[in-house]
Write a protein that holds these residues in place. Structure first.
Motif, PDB file in Angstrom:
ATOM      1  N   ARG A 100     -17.795  59.742 -21.754  1.00 32.82           N
ATOM      2  CA  ARG A 100     -17.366  58.561 -22.513  1.00 32.82           C
ATOM      3  C   ARG A 100     -16.246  57.781 -21.830  1.00 32.82           C
ATOM      4  N   GLU A 101     -15.334  58.522 -21.154  1.00 28.18           N
ATOM      5  CA  GLU A 101     -14.162  57.852 -20.577  1.00 28.18           C
ATOM      6  C   GLU A 101     -14.479  57.106 -19.271  1.00 28.18           C
ATOM      7  N   ASP A 102     -15.633  57.374 -18.663  1.00 32.39           N
ATOM      8  CA  ASP A 102     -15.982  56.682 -17.409  1.00 32.39           C
ATOM      9  C   ASP A 102     -16.384  55.240 -17.686  1.00 32.39           C
ATOM     10  N   SER A 103     -15.994  54.333 -16.756  1.00 34.81           N
ATOM     11  CA  SER A 103     -16.439  52.952 -16.990  1.00 34.81           C
ATOM     12  C   SER A 103     -17.775  52.751 -16.279  1.00 34.81           C
ATOM     13  N   TYR A 104     -18.631  51.951 -16.898  1.00 39.07           N
ATOM     14  CA  TYR A 104     -19.999  51.769 -16.412  1.00 39.07           C
ATOM     15  C   TYR A 104     -20.283  50.286 -16.232  1.00 39.07           C
ATOM     16  N   THR A 105     -20.816  49.933 -15.086  1.00 41.60           N
ATOM     17  CA  THR A 105     -21.207  48.535 -14.901  1.00 41.60           C
ATOM     18  C   THR A 105     -22.726  48.424 -14.877  1.00 41.60           C
ATOM     19  N   ASP A 106     -23.365  49.106 -13.923  1.00 40.62           N
ATOM     20  CA  ASP A 106     -24.828  49.052 -13.866  1.00 40.62           C
ATOM     21  C   ASP A 106     -25.360  50.341 -13.256  1.00 40.62           C
ATOM     22  N   VAL A 107     -26.676  50.351 -13.015  1.00 42.88           N
ATOM     23  CA  VAL A 107     -27.368  51.583 -12.647  1.00 42.88           C
ATOM     24  C   VAL A 107     -26.915  52.127 -11.274  1.00 42.88           C
ATOM     25  N   THR A 108     -26.254  51.287 -10.451  1.00 43.57           N
ATOM     26  CA  THR A 108     -25.758  51.765  -9.154  1.00 43.57           C
ATOM     27  C   THR A 108     -24.654  52.822  -9.341  1.00 43.57           C
ATOM     28  N   TYR A 109     -24.116  52.903 -10.553  1.00 43.57           N
ATOM     29  CA  TYR A 109     -23.153  53.965 -10.904  1.00 43.57           C
ATOM     30  C   TYR A 109     -23.706  55.344 -10.513  1.00 43.57           C
ATOM     31  N   PHE A 110     -25.040  55.505 -10.639  1.00 41.78           N
ATOM     32  CA  PHE A 110     -25.663  56.825 -10.453  1.00 41.78           C
ATOM     33  C   PHE A 110     -25.909  57.182  -8.989  1.00 41.78           C
ATOM     34  N   GLU A 111     -25.653  56.236  -8.066  1.00 38.61           N
ATOM     35  CA  GLU A 111     -25.854  56.490  -6.636  1.00 38.61           C
ATOM     36  C   GLU A 111     -25.043  57.735  -6.208  1.00 38.61           C
ATOM     37  N   GLY A 112     -25.764  58.720  -5.651  1.00 37.13           N
ATOM     38  CA  GLY A 112     -25.103  59.927  -5.136  1.00 37.13           C
ATOM     39  C   GLY A 112     -24.609  60.896  -6.191  1.00 37.13           C
ATOM     40  N   SER A 140     -33.765  73.351 -18.613  1.00 43.18           N
ATOM     41  CA  SER A 140     -34.780  73.326 -19.664  1.00 43.18           C
ATOM     42  C   SER A 140     -34.239  73.064 -21.060  1.00 43.18           C
ATOM     43  N   GLY A 141     -32.953  73.321 -21.286  1.00 39.62           N
ATOM     44  CA  GLY A 141     -32.445  73.053 -22.640  1.00 39.62           C
ATOM     45  C   GLY A 141     -30.959  72.766 -22.609  1.00 39.62           C
ATOM     46  N   SER A 142     -30.407  72.359 -23.727  1.00 41.16           N
ATOM     47  CA  SER A 142     -28.970  72.051 -23.869  1.00 41.16           C
ATOM     48  C   SER A 142     -28.451  71.193 -22.724  1.00 41.16           C
ATOM     49  N   VAL A 143     -29.214  70.164 -22.392  1.00 39.01           N
ATOM     50  CA  VAL A 143     -28.857  69.260 -21.287  1.00 39.01           C
ATOM     51  C   VAL A 143     -27.505  68.596 -21.557  1.00 39.01           C
ATOM     52  N   GLU A 144     -27.230  68.343 -22.833  1.00 37.01           N
ATOM     53  CA  GLU A 144     -26.028  67.570 -23.186  1.00 37.01           C
ATOM     54  C   GLU A 144     -24.720  68.284 -22.842  1.00 37.01           C
ATOM     55  N   ILE A 145     -24.773  69.610 -22.627  1.00 36.44           N
ATOM     56  CA  ILE A 145     -23.512  70.307 -22.312  1.00 36.44           C
ATOM     57  C   ILE A 145     -23.232  70.328 -20.799  1.00 36.44           C
ATOM     58  N   ALA A 146     -24.222  69.888 -19.996  1.00 32.47           N
ATOM     59  CA  ALA A 146     -24.083  69.981 -18.530  1.00 32.47           C
ATOM     60  C   ALA A 146     -22.814  69.311 -17.974  1.00 32.47           C
ATOM     61  N   PRO A 147     -22.494  68.064 -18.377  1.00 34.91           N
ATOM     62  CA  PRO A 147     -21.272  67.459 -17.808  1.00 34.91           C
ATOM     63  C   PRO A 147     -20.005  68.219 -18.217  1.00 34.91           C
ATOM     64  N   GLY A 148     -19.956  68.694 -19.460  1.00 38.32           N
ATOM     65  CA  GLY A 148     -18.778  69.398 -19.975  1.00 38.32           C
ATOM     66  C   GLY A 148     -18.487  70.678 -19.209  1.00 38.32           C
ATOM     67  N   ILE A 149     -19.517  71.357 -18.698  1.00 34.80           N
ATOM     68  CA  ILE A 149     -19.291  72.618 -17.975  1.00 34.80           C
ATOM     69  C   ILE A 149     -19.344  72.422 -16.459  1.00 34.80           C
ATOM     70  N   GLY A 150     -19.338  71.155 -16.038  1.00 31.66           N
ATOM     71  CA  GLY A 150     -19.253  70.852 -14.608  1.00 31.66           C
ATOM     72  C   GLY A 150     -20.559  71.015 -13.839  1.00 31.66           C
ATOM     73  N   LEU A 151     -21.674  71.079 -14.586  1.00 28.52           N
ATOM     74  CA  LEU A 151     -22.977  71.276 -13.949  1.00 28.52           C
ATOM     75  C   LEU A 151     -23.565  69.959 -13.448  1.00 28.52           C
ATOM     76  N   ALA A 152     -23.146  68.863 -14.049  1.00 27.81           N
ATOM     77  CA  ALA A 152     -23.694  67.561 -13.662  1.00 27.81           C
ATOM     78  C   ALA A 152     -22.701  66.467 -14.025  1.00 27.81           C
ATOM     79  N   GLU A 153     -22.863  65.314 -13.369  1.00 28.37           N
ATOM     80  CA  GLU A 153     -21.966  64.182 -13.670  1.00 28.37           C
ATOM     81  C   GLU A 153     -22.550  63.254 -14.719  1.00 28.37           C
ATOM     82  N   GLY A 154     -23.869  63.370 -14.910  1.00 33.08           N
ATOM     83  CA  GLY A 154     -24.533  62.567 -15.936  1.00 33.08           C
ATOM     84  C   GLY A 154     -25.793  63.301 -16.380  1.00 33.08           C
ATOM     85  N   ILE A 155     -26.368  62.848 -17.482  1.00 27.77           N
ATOM     86  CA  ILE A 155     -27.601  63.498 -17.951  1.00 27.77           C
ATOM     87  C   ILE A 155     -28.644  62.441 -18.324  1.00 27.77           C
TER      88      ILE A 155
END
Ligand code: PRT
Ligand code: ZN
Length: 285
Positions: A100-112, A140-155
């Protein structure tokens, strides 16, 4: 006599509405013990109760002839089967979300970026189309917790009300696809089975047509009839019947729920009173 084998989700978000639809089509069966299979006693159908993920493959292999799944599952598995009917329930969207705290402009945010999802095929196709290169990890499940546990930067996950994202500190930033339940069918049905499927789709159409439509009855002075008919076009044309009171008529018509609310003030201004709005169970055009 052939039986059409229909795969429906055994238990989950699609199950209840799928079975309700068959019920509204007048197709009776006994599913008391939640068995693997059930046969209808008044329509040539046999139900197979399965996990939704298995349905596209079983339909492609001919283990089932048709099935009900979310469009998201149909697209992800990419089986050689066809969508024969959009069913209008289990509506949701597959969306990209970030902290939520990250600022987003467009889809290039997801690069890398590292992204977690249960829908890698759909997500990779979306990113390719946008020309964005990201690392997509399938979980396979609970994708929404991935950023919180450092597994991913977005979902990328299914969103309906948005409350799961909210309670995990995420915000939805891109809609990847919209989805609803669809009826899928094998491309190699016998003529007999195609006939059963056509009868089934005829009934489903009657149920779905009726859902958004209302039967409206109202009273009006005879000199308002023309104005009111303009506001209630009806199926062919509205029915007008004389009331016992001289100079008054009862007008009956069919109107979509949205048109009804849009026109109610105009109907009243035109002289309509005693308006009744009645649900329609089935409608055959
Ligand atoms: O056991 P099985 O494999 O058969 O079922 P499943 O757990 O894989 O699927 P299920 O029953 O959860 O969902 C079946 C289908 O329902 C999905 O493929 C979608 O097409 C559709 N659908 C509609 C949803 C939702 N709404 C939904 N809200 N599927 C999942 N969710 C989940 C989502 O994954 C997230 O965790 O609900 C959460 C988000 O909901 P909100 O309201 O908080 O935004
Ligand atoms: Zn599933």
């Amino acid at each position: 006599m052939s039986l059409l084998k229909v795969a429906v989700q055994k238990s989950g978000r699609l199950s209840e509405d799928s079975l309700k639809l068959f019920n509204e089509c007048g197709i009776k069966f006994n599913n008391g013990a939640k068995k693997l299979k059930a046969q209808s006693h008044n329509f040539p159908i046999e139900f197979l109760f399965l996990r939704d993920d298995d349905i596209p493959g079983y339909v492609e292999d001919g283990i089932a002839d048709i099935g009900i799944v979310g469009q998201n599952v149909h697209e992800e598995y990419g089986k050689d089967i066809e969508v024969v009917k959009y069913l209008g329930f289990s509506k949701c969207r597959l969306s990209l979300a970030i902290p939520r705290e990250d600022s987003y402009t467009d889809v290039t945010y997801f690069e890398g970026k590292n992204l977690a999802t249960s829908y890698p095929v759909i997500l990779k196709k979306f990113l390719d189309e946008k020309g964005v290169k990201a690392d997509v990890h399938e979980i396979s499940g609970s994708v929404e917790i991935a950023p919180g546990i450092g597994l991913a930067e977005g979902i990328c996950d299914i969103v309906s009300s948005g409350s799961t994202l909210l309670s995990n500190g995420l915000k939805e930033v891109e809609t990847v696809m919209k989805s609803e339940a669809v009826m899928v069918a094998s491309k190699s049905l016998s003529t007999d089975k195609k006939n059963i499927l056509n009868q089934l789709i005829f009934r489903i159409n009657a149920v779905l047509e009726g859902k958004n439509k209302k039967y409206v009855l109202l009273n009006a002075p005879n000199d308002s009839i023309d104005k009111i008919i303009d506001l209630l076009p009806g199926m062919r044309s509205p029915t007008v019947l004389p009331l016992a009171e001289k100079g008054w008529s009862s007008i009956h018509s069919v109107i979509s729920e949205d048109d009804f609310w849009e026109n109610i003030e105009k109907l009243r201004e035109a002289g309509a009173e005693g308006v009744l709005v009645v649900p329609i169970e089935k409608m055959i055009k």
